[in-house]
Design a protein around this motif. Structure first.
Motif, PDB file in Angstrom:
ATOM      1  N   THR A 202      43.084  48.367  51.595  1.00 14.93           N
ATOM      2  CA  THR A 202      41.649  48.817  51.944  1.00 14.93           C
ATOM      3  C   THR A 202      40.882  47.137  53.023  1.00 14.93           C
ATOM      4  O   THR A 202      39.589  47.148  53.437  1.00 14.93           O
ATOM      5  N   ALA A 203      41.440  45.923  52.254  1.00 14.37           N
ATOM      6  CA  ALA A 203      40.328  45.290  53.335  1.00 14.37           C
ATOM      7  C   ALA A 203      41.384  45.347  54.808  1.00 14.37           C
ATOM      8  O   ALA A 203      40.227  44.825  56.178  1.00 14.37           O
ATOM      9  N   THR A 204      42.336  45.273  54.997  1.00 13.33           N
ATOM     10  CA  THR A 204      42.865  45.878  57.543  1.00 13.33           C
ATOM     11  C   THR A 204      42.070  47.242  57.647  1.00 13.33           C
ATOM     12  O   THR A 204      41.403  46.720  58.647  1.00 13.33           O
ATOM     13  N   ILE A 205      41.793  47.925  56.890  1.00 14.58           N
ATOM     14  CA  ILE A 205      40.861  49.145  57.043  1.00 14.58           C
ATOM     15  C   ILE A 205      39.730  48.621  57.406  1.00 14.58           C
ATOM     16  O   ILE A 205      38.726  48.595  58.772  1.00 14.58           O
TER      17      ILE A 205
ATOM     18  N   MET B 218      51.367  53.844  58.907  1.00 11.24           N
ATOM     19  CA  MET B 218      51.199  54.967  58.255  1.00 11.24           C
ATOM     20  C   MET B 218      49.581  55.212  58.114  1.00 11.24           C
ATOM     21  O   MET B 218      48.820  55.585  58.673  1.00 11.24           O
ATOM     22  N   GLU B 219      49.087  54.361  57.166  1.00 14.24           N
ATOM     23  CA  GLU B 219      47.640  54.574  56.919  1.00 14.24           C
ATOM     24  C   GLU B 219      46.491  54.021  57.565  1.00 14.24           C
ATOM     25  O   GLU B 219      45.869  55.166  58.228  1.00 14.24           O
ATOM     26  N   LEU B 220      46.676  53.219  58.254  1.00 14.05           N
ATOM     27  CA  LEU B 220      46.053  52.190  59.486  1.00 14.05           C
ATOM     28  C   LEU B 220      45.979  53.573  60.464  1.00 14.05           C
ATOM     29  O   LEU B 220      44.597  53.112  60.971  1.00 14.05           O
ATOM     30  N   LYS B 221      47.155  53.424  60.642  1.00 12.00           N
ATOM     31  CA  LYS B 221      47.462  53.948  62.203  1.00 12.00           C
ATOM     32  C   LYS B 221      46.658  55.426  61.973  1.00 12.00           C
ATOM     33  O   LYS B 221      45.458  56.721  62.842  1.00 12.00           O
ATOM     34  N   ILE B 222      46.536  56.016  60.534  1.00 13.42           N
ATOM     35  CA  ILE B 222      45.855  57.521  60.727  1.00 13.42           C
ATOM     36  C   ILE B 222      44.059  57.360  60.646  1.00 13.42           C
ATOM     37  O   ILE B 222      43.416  57.777  60.978  1.00 13.42           O
ATOM     38  N   VAL B 223      43.782  56.114  59.974  1.00 12.24           N
ATOM     39  CA  VAL B 223      42.604  56.003  59.728  1.00 12.24           C
ATOM     40  C   VAL B 223      41.735  56.154  61.327  1.00 12.24           C
ATOM     41  O   VAL B 223      40.924  55.848  61.269  1.00 12.24           O
ATOM     42  N   VAL B 224      42.026  54.752  61.945  1.00 14.47           N
ATOM     43  CA  VAL B 224      42.293  54.427  63.268  1.00 14.47           C
ATOM     44  C   VAL B 224      41.597  55.577  64.053  1.00 14.47           C
ATOM     45  O   VAL B 224      40.441  55.943  64.578  1.00 14.47           O
ATOM     46  N   SER B 225      42.671  56.171  64.110  1.00 18.92           N
ATOM     47  CA  SER B 225      42.876  57.760  64.760  1.00 18.92           C
ATOM     48  C   SER B 225      41.929  58.608  64.950  1.00 18.92           C
ATOM     49  O   SER B 225      40.851  59.151  65.458  1.00 18.92           O
ATOM     50  N   GLU B 226      41.836  59.046  63.667  1.00 19.81           N
ATOM     51  CA  GLU B 226      40.968  59.798  62.955  1.00 19.81           C
ATOM     52  C   GLU B 226      39.147  59.306  62.820  1.00 19.81           C
ATOM     53  O   GLU B 226      39.233  60.094  63.272  1.00 19.81           O
ATOM     54  N   TRP B 227      39.616  58.437  62.672  1.00 19.86           N
ATOM     55  CA  TRP B 227      37.838  57.427  63.071  1.00 19.86           C
ATOM     56  C   TRP B 227      37.587  57.718  64.486  1.00 19.86           C
ATOM     57  O   TRP B 227      36.185  58.319  64.373  1.00 19.86           O
ATOM     58  N   LEU B 228      38.478  57.420  65.206  1.00 16.43           N
ATOM     59  CA  LEU B 228      38.444  57.551  67.108  1.00 16.43           C
ATOM     60  C   LEU B 228      37.745  58.539  66.885  1.00 16.43           C
ATOM     61  O   LEU B 228      37.295  58.942  68.125  1.00 16.43           O
ATOM     62  N   SER B 229      38.224  59.919  66.703  1.00 12.07           N
ATOM     63  CA  SER B 229      37.820  61.540  67.274  1.00 12.07           C
ATOM     64  C   SER B 229      36.523  62.378  66.959  1.00 12.07           C
ATOM     65  O   SER B 229      36.255  63.117  67.185  1.00 12.07           O
ATOM     66  N   ARG B 230      36.382  61.183  65.528  1.00 10.76           N
ATOM     67  CA  ARG B 230      35.502  61.894  65.020  1.00 10.76           C
ATOM     68  C   ARG B 230      34.646  61.506  64.513  1.00 10.76           C
ATOM     69  O   ARG B 230      32.826  62.045  64.870  1.00 10.76           O
ATOM     70  N   VAL B 231      34.387  60.158  65.151  1.00  8.12           N
ATOM     71  CA  VAL B 231      32.891  59.546  65.286  1.00  8.12           C
ATOM     72  C   VAL B 231      32.743  58.923  66.263  1.00  8.12           C
ATOM     73  O   VAL B 231      33.584  58.273  66.902  1.00  8.12           O
TER      74      VAL B 231
END
Length: 390
Positions: free
Chosen positions: A231-234, A343-356
């Motif tokens: 949570t903190a790193t996200i 993996m969690e961090l890469k998923i979150v950053v990738s999907e956030w940048l592609s959708r927001v």
């Protein structure tokens, strides 16, 4: 005069960390190689920190956990070799890149569902909307538990961590700790009777199975040590992006850099910035004699930014390479869940940048971490954007 009296004194809570970890860790390093404060010895030189991390026979991780938090051993954190080595050997296969890769589609789908809901709006309090719920869902998925238990799990975890930080123990409510322990104990018993998909059932039914107490302790470790750190790193990753529109554009144009970006966030903002150890015998560090039983603090955040090489700066180093750092610790106790966290961090950053679309901090918001704290975490992160991709 005792040796302690000759050491520079440090008040951990007085370090200027809230807005700028670079300034806070620099202040700590400037005080000297070995410091003392509130019953702890602090090492600030990289070579001393790494030597301690790599020597569990002298700098022990064995911990007597307070039974009000956990009546079972916290596997594998509270053990040194050889017990720790046995647990790592058993657990390694479940947290390897290959095993985590098999979970990628499921965890990616869950992140997309959360972020799609957020992206329909033009603002988000990203900690509550994404950084808190997503790691909890990952844990439930990994351990074969129902996703509908997510909100209960988060509430229990938050309450227990608050108890662990409380100074007036007579006034704390131990009900959440008892409820979480009961939930995990029942989950272990149920999956012992009726195996399900996931790590927990596999560990209970393998050739060398964990006992019920060991399995419960492992589950508790992942709830108490694994959720808040991600949570903190996200939060820190999204903050860095919100402050830098050019960085957002660069990662959207070149997604291959996201892995390097994640490593840099972990280096600069390790979620668990201080690791504790206890000396098992007298030892001399940087000319200072420490007696047996000394409580030691090892600041990962300080050595990751110490300027001892071109990559250990206070700024992102995005040259397409993966540079060594100690954001996940080091030695035999290096973070078991590092591959999962990446993996969690890469998923979150990738999907956030592609959708927001291009996003920024909400007007007038000044991001500050909660300090002092076991994790360097933002309590909130309000973001805003125009609800239309450029």
């Amino acid at each position: 005069m005792s040796e302690i009296d000759t050491l520079p004194l440090v008040r951990y809570e007085d370090l200027p960390m809230a807005r700028d970890r670079g300034a806070g860790w620099a202040k700590l390093r400037e005080l000297g190689p070995v410091l003392y404060g509130d019953g702890w010895y602090y090492f600030t030189r990289r070579e001393d920190v790494l030597a301690a991390l790599r020597d569990p026979q002298v700098f022990s991780s064995r911990t007597s956990y307070d039974e009000m938090i956990s009546p079972v051993p916290l596997v594998p954190l509270g053990f040194d070799p050889p017990e720790h080595t046995r647990y790592r050997r058993i657990l390694h296969q479940y947290f390897s890149p290959q095993t985590m890769g098999a979970l990628l589609p499921t965890l990616q789908r869950q992140a997309i569902e959360i972020i799609d809901d957020i992206s329909d709006r033009s603002e988000s309090e990203a900690i509550a909307d994404l950084a808190v719920p997503y790691p909890s869902q990952v844990f439930l998925t990994l351990f074969g538990l129902p996703l509908e238990d997510r909100d209960r799990l988060v509430a229990w975890k938050d309450a227990i961590i608050a108890v662990s930080l409380a100074t007036d123990l007579d006034s704390v409510d131990l009900t959440p700790a008892a409820e979480l322990f009961g939930y995990l104990t029942e989950a272990v018993a149920e999956q012992r009777r009726s195996p399900r998909g996931g790590v927990l059932s596999d560990l209970l039914h393998r050739d060398e199975p964990l006992t019920d107490a060991e399995a419960t302790g492992l589950s508790l470790v992942f709830v108490l040590a694994g959720l808040d750190t991600v949570t903190a790193t996200i939060g820190m990753a999204l903050l860095e992006l919100a402050r830098n529109a050019e960085l957002q554009a660069r990662l959207r144009e070149n997604p291959a850099l996201i892995a390097s970006f994640v490593e840099e966030i972990v280096r600069l903002e390790p979620a668990a910035p201080i690791l504790g150890r206890v000396t098992t015998r007298p030892v001399t560090v940087a000319g200072v004699d420490l007696p047996a039983g000394s409580q030691v603090r090892l600041p990962l955040g300080a050595i990751n930014r110490d300027g001892s090489d071109a990559q250990s700066t206070d700024h992102l180093v995005l040259d397409g390479k993966l540079h060594q750092h100690w954001g996940f610790g080091g030695g035999p106790h290096r973070c078991l869940g590092a591959h999962l966290a990446r993996m969690e961090l890469k998923i979150v950053v990738s999907e956030w940048l592609s959708r927001v679309p291009n996003f920024a901090l909400a007007d007038a918001h000044v991001p500050e971490i909660t300090w002092p704290s076991a994790t360097c975490a933002l309590p909130s992160l309000p973001l805003r954007w125009e609800n239309e991709m450029p």
